[in-house]
Design a protein around this motif. Structure first.
Motif, PDB file in Angstrom:
ATOM      1  N   ALA A  48      39.731  47.323  40.561  1.00  0.00           N
ATOM      2  CA  ALA A  48      38.306  46.959  40.614  1.00  0.00           C
ATOM      3  C   ALA A  48      37.585  47.459  39.367  1.00  0.00           C
ATOM      4  O   ALA A  48      36.788  46.737  38.757  1.00  0.00           O
ATOM      5  N   CYS A  51      38.775  45.395  36.229  1.00  0.00           N
ATOM      6  CA  CYS A  51      38.195  44.044  36.182  1.00  0.00           C
ATOM      7  C   CYS A  51      36.700  44.072  35.886  1.00  0.00           C
ATOM      8  O   CYS A  51      36.179  43.153  35.251  1.00  0.00           O
ATOM      9  N   SER A  55      36.322  41.441  32.060  1.00  0.00           N
ATOM     10  CA  SER A  55      36.138  40.209  32.833  1.00  0.00           C
ATOM     11  C   SER A  55      37.020  39.055  32.359  1.00  0.00           C
ATOM     12  O   SER A  55      37.177  38.069  33.079  1.00  0.00           O
ATOM     13  N   ALA A  74      38.987  40.598  48.502  1.00  0.00           N
ATOM     14  CA  ALA A  74      37.627  40.466  47.956  1.00  0.00           C
ATOM     15  C   ALA A  74      37.610  40.745  46.452  1.00  0.00           C
ATOM     16  O   ALA A  74      36.929  40.043  45.693  1.00  0.00           O
ATOM     17  N   ILE A  75      38.352  41.758  46.022  1.00  0.00           N
ATOM     18  CA  ILE A  75      38.418  42.065  44.587  1.00  0.00           C
ATOM     19  C   ILE A  75      39.029  40.883  43.830  1.00  0.00           C
ATOM     20  O   ILE A  75      38.504  40.451  42.800  1.00  0.00           O
ATOM     21  N   ALA A  77      39.171  37.719  44.717  1.00  0.00           N
ATOM     22  CA  ALA A  77      38.265  36.565  44.748  1.00  0.00           C
ATOM     23  C   ALA A  77      37.105  36.753  43.770  1.00  0.00           C
ATOM     24  O   ALA A  77      36.725  35.813  43.065  1.00  0.00           O
ATOM     25  N   LYS A  78      36.561  37.944  43.719  1.00  0.00           N
ATOM     26  CA  LYS A  78      35.426  38.223  42.832  1.00  0.00           C
ATOM     27  C   LYS A  78      35.777  37.998  41.362  1.00  0.00           C
ATOM     28  O   LYS A  78      34.943  37.571  40.568  1.00  0.00           O
ATOM     29  N   HIS A  79      37.038  38.252  41.012  1.00  0.00           N
ATOM     30  CA  HIS A  79      37.459  38.165  39.607  1.00  0.00           C
ATOM     31  C   HIS A  79      38.402  36.992  39.353  1.00  0.00           C
ATOM     32  O   HIS A  79      39.163  37.005  38.376  1.00  0.00           O
ATOM     33  N   ASN A  80      38.339  35.977  40.232  1.00  0.00           N
ATOM     34  CA  ASN A  80      39.149  34.760  40.085  1.00  0.00           C
ATOM     35  C   ASN A  80      40.642  35.067  39.954  1.00  0.00           C
ATOM     36  O   ASN A  80      41.339  34.476  39.131  1.00  0.00           O
TER      37      ASN A  80
END
Length: 105
Positions: A48, A51, A55, A74-75, A77-80
């Protein structure tokens, strides 16, 4: 009528091939991906943070423990990225045992 059907079929085939060619050219022209692979992510703290600071990287996160799945998903998904709920091990078929401690979060 048979000739018209044949012409329509051939036009559809040409259109499909042109579409495939456009996709191939687009894939060849896209910038390269930067990947970061976290093997044994545990609670996801390191990945986390990484990332958040980088980015441009696409994370691939591996962790078999079910209690971390929601957080790691969730991590990713948040960072594709992609979360893989699997262990990474050097021998196929070997059974792994995980030990949890009462003081873990």
């Amino acid at each position: 009528l048979a000739l018209e059907e044949e012409v329509a079929y051939l036009r559809a085939m040409v259109d499909r091939q042109e579409s495939v060619a456009r996709l191939a050219v687009a894939e060849l022209n896209r910038p390269p991906k930067h990947l970061v692979i976290e093997l044994g992510a545990n609670d996801g703290g390191w990945i986390a943070d990484f990332c958040a600071r980088h980015s441009e990287f696409e994370p691939h996160i591996f962790e078999p423990q079910p209690r971390f799945r929601a957080t790691l998903s969730a991590i990713a998904a948040k960072h594709n990225g992609v979360f893989h709920p699997k262990a990474v091990w050097k021998e196929a078929g070997k059974k792994l045992t995980f030990h949890a401690h009462r003081d873990e979060g």
